[in-house]
Design an enzyme around this catalytic site. Sequence first.
Site: not given
Length: 259
Positions: A112, A220, A222
């Site tokens: 990001c 994203h 994660e």
Amino acid sequence: MTKPIVAIPADIRSFDGATWHAVQHQYLRAALNASGVMAFIIPAFEEGYDTDAILDRVDGLLVSGSASNVHPSLYGAEANDKDGPFDPARDATSLPLIRRAIDRAIPLLAICRGIQELNVALGGSLASEIQEQPGIWDHRRPEGVDRDGMYAIRQTVHVKEGSCIAGILGPGEIRVNSLHRQAIARTAPRLQVEAIAEDGTVEAVSVIDAKAFAVGVQWHPEYWAETDKSSNQLFAAFGDAVRSYAAAKLPVIPAQATA
């Protein structure tokens, strides 16, 4: 063998009148549970850092997302109110770490804000409020939903055949959770575009001349790193690269005690 360690540059945050150096929980958890590595949070300061002293002690660099944006002055543009919020200490910490990690062949995963920092660090530029540009979709997070809804996997990106990420995820279409209002405008000369959204927005890059894993993604991974296949594969590949780097480092021999 002990777990290898990755550095994660912090954001500057203010809580209850105090200044904090912070990283979101999801990045630390993904590093531990999906990459199989430990993480050190690196404080963010505008000056006084010894970048090599940090990188001497770690085996990888994970550059996280953030609510703040890279300051436009760092890619030759003028800032206006819509470009913020800014975090100059984060900029001053992350960009030198990115450049030096690449120089030293230390594995790098940038997410990001991280992909935007990677692009700026290597000479590229960013576009703000991309949803206002003709033909570009609104990539911002949806309103009125909880965090799981905010980070829901809802967009399609096309991974280019023969790219670094294709070697991890396979070529063709994958579904991701990409939330942003800035994006890469001019791609840095040392970066290869690895994946694009259906509207042409750059969603992933790799460093062309890197001697180690050096990848940035706009989405994203994660957030769902333990449950989504593509997200897990990306963090697992980063973890493998970190372990390979750690295994190749010369062992530290403790000094002999003297009588």
